[in-house]
Design an enzyme around this catalytic site. Sequence first.
Site: not given
Ligand code: GAR
Length: 186
Positions: A12, A14, A85, A88, A102, A104, A145, A174
């Site tokens: 979490g 992000n 993950l 949707i 989203n 990625h 995606d 990010e």
């Molecule tokens: C992030 O790097 C995001 O881009 C990725 O999961 C990570 C979550 O990190 N998303 C995917 O891979 C979706 N296909 P976080 O929980 O620390 O935000």
Amino acid sequence: MRKIAIFASGSGSNAENIIRHFSDKECAEVVLVLSNKADSYVLNRAHKHSIPTGVFSREEFSNGEKVKSILKESNASMIILAGFLLKIPELLVKSYPGAIVNIHPALLPKYGGKGMYGIHVHRAVVENQETESGITIHYVNENYDEGEFIFQAKCSLLNSDNPEDVQRKVQELEALHFPTIIESIL
Ligand code: GAR
């Protein structure tokens, strides 16, 4: 003020950046954090910021009705997937047209699709000796995606970078861009 719900399955970071970003803004606020994992660290982060949380099972999510009613109750009009993950369900895609976004951790259309998430993406990037990676922020449709791109940013990779090094570079992008890009499309 636009109300945002965040869906997340993991740490979490992000989600927390987005919560922080909008905490002193007039344009939007995070009203809800939802997860499919009861032990995901994102829920602790949400509690720290006094954001209401909810947890649902994969089965509850795939049907869509329960989550739709939770979202309605919170008056959320935008859904942000921040390390979420599950696919949707169609019901939600149709209920929130152009309002599900989203992030990625790669330069789509490369390294997307089922099973491509988190460190798996960075491992594949290193295995293929890519010289760059990055982030893609995009609208969400029924397929993993594949929705319309909103924004991409790149980082250069070194021969010596391992998957964790790539992950760190991507996470920096990010943190730098995701909250501000969300703000720009509110
Ligand atoms: C992030 O790097 C995001 O881009 C990725 O999961 C990570 C979550 O990190 N998303 C995917 O891979 C979706 N296909 P976080 O929980 O620390 O935000």
